[in-house]
Structure formats: structure tokens, C-alpha cells
Design an enzyme around this catalytic site. Structure first.
Site, PDB file in Angstrom:
ATOM      1  CD  GLU A  81      -7.586   4.822  -0.323  1.00 51.22           C
ATOM      2  OE1 GLU A  81      -8.434   5.312   0.434  1.00 51.22           O
ATOM      3  OE2 GLU A  81      -7.469   3.593  -0.528  1.00 51.22           O
ATOM      4  CG  ASN A 104       6.001  -4.350  -3.027  1.00 54.93           C
ATOM      5  OD1 ASN A 104       7.164  -4.729  -2.976  1.00 54.93           O
ATOM      6  ND2 ASN A 104       5.076  -4.783  -2.197  1.00 54.93           N
ATOM      7  CG  HIS A 116      -5.578   2.273  -4.661  1.00 54.49           C
ATOM      8  ND1 HIS A 116      -4.598   1.791  -3.836  1.00 54.49           N
ATOM      9  CD2 HIS A 116      -6.527   2.803  -3.853  1.00 54.49           C
ATOM     10  CE1 HIS A 116      -4.945   1.999  -2.584  1.00 54.49           C
ATOM     11  NE2 HIS A 116      -6.108   2.626  -2.568  1.00 54.49           N
ATOM     12  NE  ARG A 120       3.603  -4.667  -7.090  1.00 49.37           N
ATOM     13  CZ  ARG A 120       2.770  -3.992  -6.322  1.00 49.37           C
ATOM     14  NH1 ARG A 120       2.712  -2.680  -6.385  1.00 49.37           N
ATOM     15  NH2 ARG A 120       1.998  -4.619  -5.482  1.00 49.37           N
ATOM     16  CG  ASN A 148      -0.826   3.695  -4.627  1.00 46.52           C
ATOM     17  OD1 ASN A 148      -1.291   2.916  -3.789  1.00 46.52           O
ATOM     18  ND2 ASN A 148      -0.590   3.347  -5.886  1.00 46.52           N
TER      19      ASN A 148
HETATM   20  C1  DQA Z   1      -2.284  -0.666  -5.272  1.00 39.39           C
HETATM   21  C2  DQA Z   1      -3.349  -1.724  -4.907  1.00 39.39           C
HETATM   22  C3  DQA Z   1      -2.933  -2.500  -3.662  1.00 39.39           C
HETATM   23  O1  DQA Z   1      -3.918  -3.485  -3.352  1.00 39.39           O
HETATM   24  C4  DQA Z   1      -1.613  -3.205  -3.885  1.00 39.39           C
HETATM   25  O2  DQA Z   1      -1.198  -3.856  -2.709  1.00 39.39           O
HETATM   26  C5  DQA Z   1      -0.553  -2.275  -4.388  1.00 39.39           C
HETATM   27  C6  DQA Z   1      -0.910  -1.287  -5.407  1.00 39.39           C
HETATM   28  C7  DQA Z   1      -2.615   0.027  -6.612  1.00 39.39           C
HETATM   29  O3  DQA Z   1      -2.058   1.099  -6.846  1.00 39.39           O
HETATM   30  O4  DQA Z   1      -3.401  -0.486  -7.406  1.00 39.39           O
HETATM   31  O5  DQA Z   1       0.605  -2.379  -4.018  1.00 39.39           O
HETATM   32  O6  DQA Z   1      -2.263   0.324  -4.254  1.00 39.39           O
END
Ligand code: DQA
Length: 148
Positions: free
Chosen positions: A98, A11, A100, A18, A74
Site C-alpha cells: 500500500e 482522483n 500513499h 490536485r 494507492n
Molecule cells: C492518498 C491519501 C488519501 O487519504 C487521499 O484520499 C488520496 C491520496 C495519498 O496518496 O496520499 O486520494 O492516497
């Protein structure tokens, strides 16, 4: 020159469209451009890969073995579900950061647990697209310290 693999999970190809209130308005292409610019200034190379498929992400992680020096990932929603991604990171044994966009720890409870964190050097979250840039800088600094 360190070779860094950037990996974007499911996604994240929809960034910009999004849930912009959570993930911001920057597209994935512009994040990748920003990382290429940052990499130049750090004197490293980056290659970016995105997939919505868990298996394709495992294949990309496996392909880093012997080809890359570190990983910024990510994992998207697979962060909270994927033993396979965690095992692939452990298998290749490369320093992994990692990242986010959102602060997963202040969101829904199911986002608080990461299968990836225990096999990562560290985790950066909550700074929007800047999390990636911080993650790249942290990884390069880690490599400079551990593999000069
Ligand atoms: C994410 C946080 C995840 O919980 C979520 O499912 C995502 C994006 C972020 O970059 O904040 O798809 O990895």
C-alpha cells in the site's frame, strides 16, 4: 521475471493539478514512466491502471489472479472506506504494498485508518511520488525473498 500490477485509485488522475502542496506537481503519467524505468532496472514488468470507480478497481484486482505476482496500490480515499478493495486483495492473495503520496497518519483523523493495511505486506507513505518507487522496490525484494 515478476509481473507487478500498479493500481491508482480515485482522483489520482488529477495529480499535478490536485492540491500540489499536499500531493506534489508530478503527473500520474510521469509517475507511471518513472515506475516503468525502475521496473526495467529491477528486471520486472509493471502494468498501471487508474480508476475513480470502486467496482473497476475491484475488477482490476480480481484480474491479477494467476496473471500477476504482486500489487502496488494507492487506493486513494477508498483506503479509508472500502471493505470491497480489502476483500479483493485478500481474495487474490497476492503480496500487496500500500502506498500513499502524503503521510496519512499526520493528516485528518479520518485518514489514519486503512482498511487495506491489514491485508498488505506493508505500507509506505509520506514520500510523495517516491513512495511508489519505494513501494515497488519493497515488493520486489519481498518477492525475491519469499518466491525466489
Ligand atoms: C492518498 C491519501 C488519501 O487519504 C487521499 O484520499 C488520496 C491520496 C495519498 O496518496 O496520499 O486520494 O492516497
Amino acid at each position: 521475471m515478476y509481473r507487478i500490477q500498479i493500481i491508482h485509485g480515485p482522483n489520482l488522475n488529477l495529480l499535478g493539478l490536485r492540491e500540489p502542496g499536499i500531493y506534489g506537481t508530478q503527473t500520474l503519467a510521469s509517475i507511471n514512466e518513472m515506475l516503468t524505468t525502475e521496473a526495467k532496472s529491477l528486471g520486472v514488468t509493471v502494468e498501471a491502471f487508474q480508476s475513480n470507480s470502486e467496482g473497476a478497481l475491484v475488477d482490476c484486482l480480481q484480474a491479477t489472479f494467476g496473471q500477476k505476482d504482486g500489487i502496488v496500490i494507492n487506493p486513494g480515499a477508498y483506503t479509508h472506506t472500502s471493505v470491497a478493495l480489502r476483500d479483493a486483495i485478500a481474495a487474490v492473495g497476492l503480496p500487496t504494498v500500500e502506498v500513499h503520496l502524503s503521510n496519512i497518519h499526520k493528516r485528518e483523523e479520518f485518514r489514519h485508518h486503512s482498511y487495506i493495511a491489514p491485508v498488505a505486506v506493508g505500507q509506505i507513505c509520506g514520500f510523495g511520488a517516491e513512495s511508489y518507487r519505494l513501494g515497488l522496490r519493497a515488493l520486489v525484494q519481498h518477492l525475491q525473498t519469499t518466491q525466489p
